[in-house]
Scaffold this active site. Sequence first.
Site, PDB file in Angstrom:
ATOM      1  N   LYS A  52       0.216   7.417  -2.575  1.00  0.00           N
ATOM      2  CA  LYS A  52       1.063   6.245  -2.861  1.00  0.00           C
ATOM      3  C   LYS A  52       2.517   6.514  -2.458  1.00  0.00           C
ATOM      4  O   LYS A  52       3.164   5.681  -1.819  1.00  0.00           O
ATOM      5  CB  LYS A  52       0.984   5.880  -4.357  1.00  0.00           C
ATOM      6  CG  LYS A  52      -0.347   5.252  -4.724  1.00  0.00           C
ATOM      7  CD  LYS A  52      -0.584   5.148  -6.213  1.00  0.00           C
ATOM      8  CE  LYS A  52      -2.045   4.791  -6.460  1.00  0.00           C
ATOM      9  NZ  LYS A  52      -2.450   4.803  -7.868  1.00  0.00           N
ATOM     10  N   GLN A  96      -0.350   5.902 -13.571  1.00  0.00           N
ATOM     11  CA  GLN A  96      -1.590   6.396 -12.984  1.00  0.00           C
ATOM     12  C   GLN A  96      -2.623   6.645 -14.085  1.00  0.00           C
ATOM     13  O   GLN A  96      -2.361   7.366 -15.044  1.00  0.00           O
ATOM     14  CB  GLN A  96      -1.302   7.693 -12.206  1.00  0.00           C
ATOM     15  CG  GLN A  96      -2.492   8.229 -11.457  1.00  0.00           C
ATOM     16  CD  GLN A  96      -2.979   7.320 -10.326  1.00  0.00           C
ATOM     17  OE1 GLN A  96      -2.184   6.764  -9.575  1.00  0.00           O
ATOM     18  NE2 GLN A  96      -4.284   7.143 -10.230  1.00  0.00           N
ATOM     19  N   ASP A 119      -0.293  -2.997  -9.987  1.00  0.00           N
ATOM     20  CA  ASP A 119      -1.721  -2.674 -10.044  1.00  0.00           C
ATOM     21  C   ASP A 119      -2.545  -3.921 -10.372  1.00  0.00           C
ATOM     22  O   ASP A 119      -3.761  -3.937 -10.166  1.00  0.00           O
ATOM     23  CB  ASP A 119      -1.992  -1.617 -11.136  1.00  0.00           C
ATOM     24  CG  ASP A 119      -2.118  -0.215 -10.550  1.00  0.00           C
ATOM     25  OD1 ASP A 119      -2.478  -0.100  -9.365  1.00  0.00           O
ATOM     26  OD2 ASP A 119      -1.849   0.752 -11.292  1.00  0.00           O
TER      27      ASP A 119
END
Length: 290
Positions: A52, A96, A119
């Site tokens: 990422k 995460q 997300d």
Amino acid sequence: MKLLDGKKCAESLITDISRRVAAYVGSGLRKPHMTVILVGEHAPSESYVKSKITSCARAGFESALLRFPESITESELLAKIAEINADPATDGLIVQLPVPKHINPQNIINAIDPDKDIDGFHPTNFGRMTLGQKAFRPATAYGICKLLQFYEIPVKGKHCVVIGRSNIVGKPISIMLSNDFEIGNATVTLAHIETPRELLLDETRRADIIVVAVGIPGFITEDMVKDGVVMIDVGINRLDNGKLVGDVDFENVSKKCSWITPVPGGVGRMTVAALMVNTLMAYQNNFDLL
Ligand code: NAD
């Protein structure tokens, strides 16, 4: 059989994003900014976070990786999220997953400002996505749609079978493919662990498109599919010999497919690219650029 090359498609998306960012920065705006929170030590998370951060650099974004020890409490983590929510310099925030067992992941997801939730896991974004409204869409599912779009795979009117009903992959991709989106309007069956085997076989054998996200190597075998099927393999499984494989017996199933995603180099690449698309959208929202 042709490969749905996630690497190529992701490169194309990220190059396009970097051009747009260069134009925004050229006009005097700051760069888009993604913040990633990583709690504890978890080898796969390390590798996802690294990709990422690397992709942010390629897209022309700023990024920050905030690491916290496994011992951080849920309330300490929530306080950190509140701080980033209030920071106008961050467009997108990711925590995460997985987080350590003493932290409830849903509390963490719910605490992220929906406007920074790149997300797309917050109930507000998930709800908007389900209703067909503008939303950050869960990145893996969105990445699959982008890949189908890139290769101009017909979806409208097709029979899709999604196997796996996780909130991050199976559930959102089943909604997105059935919704009236630019990539959608399919007739979708969602199968899961309680789907009787015979019913699953009936469905997969007449499917035009299969999306499999179960986390079991070799789950899809050649006797389960018809000739010409489009196969989207979401699985990421590490074998004892260290090899990375998906949920599809690639060697045998690929012979029957019109298109198939490789693992690695398929959906995984698209997940990161879709996150970049979402981050750009968060930035554009912030600066009223849409
Ligand atoms: P999960 O691991 O949370 O759940 C597995 C799902 O598979 C469940 O919904 C379950 O009902 C279903 N399932 C299990 N056994 C089954 C069976 N015998 N028949 C039918 N359904 C069955 O799901 P997840 O988090 O979506 O992960 C699935 C796989 O996708 C994992 O390998 C994961 O690593 C991978 N993944 C990849 C990406 C990517 O970017 N490529 C992103 C997320 C997850």
